[in-house]
Design a protein around this motif. Sequence first.
Motif, PDB file in Angstrom:
ATOM      1  N   ASN A 357      14.067  15.965  -0.678  1.00  0.00           N
ATOM      2  CA  ASN A 357      14.012  15.212   0.853  1.00  0.00           C
ATOM      3  C   ASN A 357      11.747  15.048   0.515  1.00  0.00           C
ATOM      4  OD1 ASN A 357      15.891  14.079   2.090  1.00  0.00           O
ATOM      5  ND2 ASN A 357      15.221  15.382   3.741  1.00  0.00           N
ATOM      6  N   LEU A 358      11.457  15.955  -0.235  1.00  0.00           N
ATOM      7  CA  LEU A 358       9.988  15.806  -0.376  1.00  0.00           C
ATOM      8  C   LEU A 358       9.816  14.915  -2.202  1.00  0.00           C
ATOM      9  CD1 LEU A 358       7.017  16.288   0.131  1.00  0.00           C
ATOM     10  CD2 LEU A 358       7.415  18.349  -1.056  1.00  0.00           C
ATOM     11  N   ALA A 359      10.832  15.190  -2.318  1.00  0.00           N
ATOM     12  CA  ALA A 359      10.473  14.175  -4.185  1.00  0.00           C
ATOM     13  C   ALA A 359      10.859  13.195  -3.702  1.00  0.00           C
ATOM     14  CB  ALA A 359      11.364  15.007  -5.037  1.00  0.00           C
ATOM     15  N   ARG A 360      11.814  12.721  -2.883  1.00  0.00           N
ATOM     16  CA  ARG A 360      12.675  11.485  -2.394  1.00  0.00           C
ATOM     17  C   ARG A 360      11.068  10.476  -2.052  1.00  0.00           C
ATOM     18  NH1 ARG A 360      15.083   9.192   1.789  1.00  0.00           N
ATOM     19  NH2 ARG A 360      14.672  11.219   3.134  1.00  0.00           N
ATOM     20  N   LEU A 361      10.572  11.446  -1.122  1.00  0.00           N
ATOM     21  CA  LEU A 361       9.271  10.732   0.095  1.00  0.00           C
ATOM     22  C   LEU A 361       8.234  10.557  -1.197  1.00  0.00           C
ATOM     23  CD1 LEU A 361       9.454  12.329   3.092  1.00  0.00           C
ATOM     24  CD2 LEU A 361       9.809  10.659   3.232  1.00  0.00           C
ATOM     25  N   ALA A 362       8.135  11.373  -1.962  1.00  0.00           N
ATOM     26  CA  ALA A 362       6.788  11.429  -3.096  1.00  0.00           C
ATOM     27  C   ALA A 362       7.325  10.767  -3.969  1.00  0.00           C
ATOM     28  CB  ALA A 362       6.962  12.523  -3.510  1.00  0.00           C
ATOM     29  N   SER A 363       8.525  10.121  -4.645  1.00  0.00           N
ATOM     30  CA  SER A 363       8.716   9.062  -4.852  1.00  0.00           C
ATOM     31  C   SER A 363       8.280   7.711  -4.444  1.00  0.00           C
ATOM     32  CB  SER A 363      10.522   9.437  -5.368  1.00  0.00           C
ATOM     33  OG  SER A 363      10.773   8.175  -6.235  1.00  0.00           O
ATOM     34  N   PHE A 364       9.264   7.658  -3.640  1.00  0.00           N
ATOM     35  CA  PHE A 364       8.718   5.956  -2.432  1.00  0.00           C
ATOM     36  C   PHE A 364       8.017   6.073  -2.832  1.00  0.00           C
ATOM     37  CE2 PHE A 364       8.947   3.711   1.107  1.00  0.00           C
ATOM     38  CZ  PHE A 364      10.308   2.447   0.892  1.00  0.00           C
ATOM     39  N   PHE A 365       6.738   6.642  -2.170  1.00  0.00           N
ATOM     40  CA  PHE A 365       4.933   6.551  -1.630  1.00  0.00           C
ATOM     41  C   PHE A 365       4.806   6.307  -3.007  1.00  0.00           C
ATOM     42  CE2 PHE A 365       6.506   8.721   2.709  1.00  0.00           C
ATOM     43  CZ  PHE A 365       6.288   7.154   3.468  1.00  0.00           C
ATOM     44  N   GLU A 366       5.442   6.899  -4.269  1.00  0.00           N
ATOM     45  CA  GLU A 366       4.499   6.424  -5.788  1.00  0.00           C
ATOM     46  C   GLU A 366       3.657   5.052  -5.822  1.00  0.00           C
ATOM     47  OE1 GLU A 366       5.027   7.657 -10.248  1.00  0.00           O
ATOM     48  OE2 GLU A 366       7.240   7.797  -8.769  1.00  0.00           O
ATOM     49  N   GLY A 367       2.398   5.493  -6.282  1.00  0.00           N
ATOM     50  CA  GLY A 367       1.631   4.090  -6.683  1.00  0.00           C
ATOM     51  C   GLY A 367       0.977   3.800  -4.969  1.00  0.00           C
ATOM     52  N   ILE A 368       0.561   3.760  -3.949  1.00  0.00           N
ATOM     53  CA  ILE A 368       0.359   3.472  -3.175  1.00  0.00           C
ATOM     54  C   ILE A 368      -0.966   3.862  -3.207  1.00  0.00           C
ATOM     55  CG2 ILE A 368       2.072   3.563  -1.837  1.00  0.00           C
ATOM     56  CD1 ILE A 368       1.135   5.354   0.310  1.00  0.00           C
ATOM     57  N   ASP A 369      -1.751   3.239  -2.272  1.00  0.00           N
ATOM     58  CA  ASP A 369      -3.713   4.347  -2.670  1.00  0.00           C
ATOM     59  C   ASP A 369      -3.827   3.852  -1.095  1.00  0.00           C
ATOM     60  OD1 ASP A 369      -3.701   0.698  -1.324  1.00  0.00           O
ATOM     61  OD2 ASP A 369      -4.673   0.861  -3.528  1.00  0.00           O
TER      62      ASP A 369
END
Length: 422
Positions: A357-369
């Motif tokens: 789940n943490l990896a899924r969330l980190a991937s979803f939010f990758e690139g935000i600032d």
Amino acid sequence: MVTPRINYAHLGATVNPRHLASLVSFFEAGCKSAPGGFGVEIEHLPVRNGSDEAINYYEPQGVETLLGRLRPYYDADREYWENGRLVGLAREGISISLEPGAQVECSIGVLRTPEELETVYRAFRFEADPILDELGFRLVAYGYQPKTGFADIPVNPKSRYAAMSDYLGRVGQYGLCMMRCSASTQVSIDYHDEADAIAKLRVGTAVGPILAWFFRNTPYFEGAPNPFPLLRQRMWDSLDFQRANVIPGLYDPRFGWEDYAVDVLSTPLMFADLTHTPEAAGLSEAEKHRAAFRENAGELYPDRELNAYEINHVISTHFNDARLKNFIEFRHWDSLPLARAERLTQIIGSLFYDGRNLARLASFFEGIDELDVYEAKANIQAFGAGATPYGRSWEFWREFLGLGDLLEGIPGDPAHPDVFQI
């Protein structure tokens, strides 16, 4: 000796290398080989039976009396006194402390499972509720006082709160409201190394406002219906930008513990606390606790390693949505009744301790600032139930975060927006 990656000297900031090393060592000491624990803080608003007006610390049969009556249930060597008045109690697994407006905070942990929260919390209520019945008031789980405005609530006798009032009464918009009338639920989790801590801070900062919407619990503000979709967020975001909101630089790929330490050390402290600084032994109490509008840690503390009390004070003068101590503290949520606090803790566990789940969330939010997080928060405040944070609907977030089963049937669920627990 730790040297910051960025030279802030040209900006006028003073960051003592020994202080910087102290904070980084403090963060390193928090690493857990097997993360999995929880800390839960539930703040309660004391209100009078019948009228729902606020009960303060000093009044007869008030919060000071409650603490005094609770003393036999707690360890005699873990009582906290200030200026001759009782302000806190503790025993194994739980501590009772006071927020500025005499909000009663239960700090519970370390819990191995979210379900342990119920056992510890119910023990507290089993002892406290008969006393409260005799005193004629109760402890409620709302995000803000239902009837009484901030101007009618005195701060409790902790010296730091007089200094904090001096500062927040002149800075920002809602500082005194937050201090005297608000109440929250906070959940803390472990990390196993620097990369894990930063990843959890990033995800927690991004997803926190969304969870805050699903767990909102503030029907009133200053004696009237609450006009803000998320009052707690509104108060903190308008309080003092240099110490609240999103951690500066958090979404920069280079960000690490040193950068966080530089931020907290270079920012004015809000108020000085020299009560555990040996070099300040000769100062008066007013000098040990005073507003600090410009002095940062390097200008207040000696040129040496900081002790544990000083480190905690420096960090605690920052109120970021997600805060790094020697654990990670998520601070987004209104005060919640037990059932909802337990469900929130379960959700935090499922999102941050399940590696997939943490990896899924980190991937979803990758690139935000940072600007993306600010936009999402502003979107919620502007549109409420019609908001689309990060361009997605509430229905999407409910499914994406796995909230459906965990929220089903809980009073206060957004499906029943007019039902709040008190």
